[in-house]
Design a protein around this motif. Structure first.
Motif, PDB file in Angstrom:
ATOM      1  N   CYS A  12       0.873  -1.176   0.000  1.00  0.00           N
ATOM      2  CA  CYS A  12       0.000   0.000   0.000  1.00  0.00           C
ATOM      3  C   CYS A  12       0.905   1.219   0.000  1.00  0.00           C
ATOM      4  N   GLY A  13       1.101   1.796  -1.177  1.00  0.00           N
ATOM      5  CA  GLY A  13       2.035   2.909  -1.282  1.00  0.00           C
ATOM      6  C   GLY A  13       3.436   2.451  -0.913  1.00  0.00           C
ATOM      7  N   GLU A  14       4.016   3.046   0.122  1.00  0.00           N
ATOM      8  CA  GLU A  14       5.369   2.695   0.560  1.00  0.00           C
ATOM      9  C   GLU A  14       5.354   1.696   1.708  1.00  0.00           C
ATOM     10  N   GLN A  15       4.227   1.042   1.950  1.00  0.00           N
ATOM     11  CA  GLN A  15       4.125   0.087   3.047  1.00  0.00           C
ATOM     12  C   GLN A  15       3.967  -1.341   2.526  1.00  0.00           C
ATOM     13  N   ILE A  16       4.435  -2.277   3.339  1.00  0.00           N
ATOM     14  CA  ILE A  16       4.367  -3.698   3.015  1.00  0.00           C
ATOM     15  C   ILE A  16       3.880  -4.459   4.248  1.00  0.00           C
ATOM     16  N   LEU A  17       3.078  -5.486   4.051  1.00  0.00           N
ATOM     17  CA  LEU A  17       2.612  -6.303   5.164  1.00  0.00           C
ATOM     18  C   LEU A  17       3.660  -7.366   5.488  1.00  0.00           C
ATOM     19  N   VAL A  18       4.127  -7.399   6.745  1.00  0.00           N
ATOM     20  CA  VAL A  18       5.061  -8.434   7.198  1.00  0.00           C
ATOM     21  C   VAL A  18       4.411  -9.205   8.342  1.00  0.00           C
ATOM     22  N   ASP A  72       6.942   0.475   6.698  1.00  0.00           N
ATOM     23  CA  ASP A  72       7.410   1.154   5.498  1.00  0.00           C
ATOM     24  C   ASP A  72       8.629   0.421   4.941  1.00  0.00           C
ATOM     25  N   LEU A  73       9.026   0.805   3.741  1.00  0.00           N
ATOM     26  CA  LEU A  73      10.084   0.085   3.036  1.00  0.00           C
ATOM     27  C   LEU A  73      11.391   0.106   3.814  1.00  0.00           C
ATOM     28  N   GLN A  92       7.181  -2.356  -5.106  1.00  0.00           N
ATOM     29  CA  GLN A  92       6.741  -0.982  -4.893  1.00  0.00           C
ATOM     30  C   GLN A  92       7.085  -0.094  -6.083  1.00  0.00           C
ATOM     31  N   GLN A  93       8.213  -0.380  -6.745  1.00  0.00           N
ATOM     32  CA  GLN A  93       8.539   0.388  -7.943  1.00  0.00           C
ATOM     33  C   GLN A  93       7.554   0.096  -9.071  1.00  0.00           C
TER      34      GLN A  93
END
Length: 263
Positions: A12-18, A72-73, A92-93
């Motif tokens: 989601c934008g600059e975020q990732i689920l971990v 965030d990344l 993300q890119q």
């Protein structure tokens, strides 16, 4: 095997689920994951990891998926191994590319996604766009037992200011080596010798490719460009400041130099 089986990159934008266990990213068949109803028609395979598909699903909001947390990344760097971190950056890119190339830069017509490669095509004028990659250099400069490290302006307000190598973007018409010399002289006033390439690292902030070099001091007095740097100093190998985090090419360079220096 299900087409929706593999490593899941919920972004989601600059975020990732971990998640808390294993490789820190959800893995398996989508039907076996404890997820709420999502629009899985937008799932896209963009890479592979350990022989299994990497599946990307971009969400409009970082909603609760019933597992893990959104980070965030930059924060994910300390949670994921280097290969997965680079894949998160790639995901993300891709998302950024699709978001910023909805209209043609030549004629303004709406663009559509090409289905055989990652590209956007304008049906009006035929212009085709690909994800942007911005080449840049990073150089670790030594002088005997000392390293030149800089506190960049973007890092100066940190509670513990971080010092790192000199870096900068390649300009049109430049070689990578010319960029190293130009950026070093512009930011520090120094001239270099014994320039040698080491390795590269994709760096998704937002779409860079870092080419890493080692070099030695040749001439000049340290004169800092305050528009770029808050500080730059020569540090002894046994008395270094707060360094970049593990996993960055800058930290890898410093650790490599220290190992070679201690021989």
């Amino acid at each position: 095997m299900s087409k929706q089986f593999g490593w899941w990159f919920f972004t989601c934008g600059e975020q990732i689920l971990v998640i808390a266990q294993g490789e820190r990213l959800p893995y398996g068949d989508i039907d076996d994951l404890p997820l709420p109803a999502l629009e899985f028609s937008r799932v896209e395979q963009f890479a592979s990891y350990k022989g299994e598909p990497c599946l990307r699903l971009e969400l409009e909001h970082p909603q609760d998926l019933g597992m893990g947390e959104w980070v965030d990344l930059r924060s994910s760097m300390s949670l994921l191994n280097s290969q997965l971190f680079n894949l998160v950056g790639k995901a993300q890119q891709f998302a950024l590319f699709l978001k910023t190339h909805q209209f043609c830069g030549c004629c303004g017509h709406a663009m559509t996604r090409v289905d055989w490669e990652l590209a956007m095509l304008c049906s009006a004028c035929g212009f085709r766009a690909y994800p942007r990659v911005s080449p840049c250099i990073i150089v670790l400069i030594s002088h005997g037992s000392q390293l030149l490290l800089a506190n960049h302006r973007r890092h100066q307000k940190q509670a513990q200011p971080m010092y790192t190598a000199i870096a900068g973007f390649v300009e049109a018409g430049e070689t990578l080596e010319q960029t190293v010399h130009r950026e070093t002289h512009e930011e520090t006033g120094l001239k270099l010798k014994n320039l040698r390439y080491w390795k590269s690292q994709p760096w998704a902030f937002p779409h860079s490719l870092m080419a890493a070099y080692f070099a030695e001091y040749a001439d000049g007095e340290l004169k800092i460009d305050r528009r770029e740097l808050a500080d730059a100093q020569w540090f002894e190998a046994n008395d270094l400041p707060h360094l970049p985090p593990l996993g960055t090419v800058a930290r890898d360079m410093i650790e490599h130099w220290l190992a070679q220096t201690s021989l």
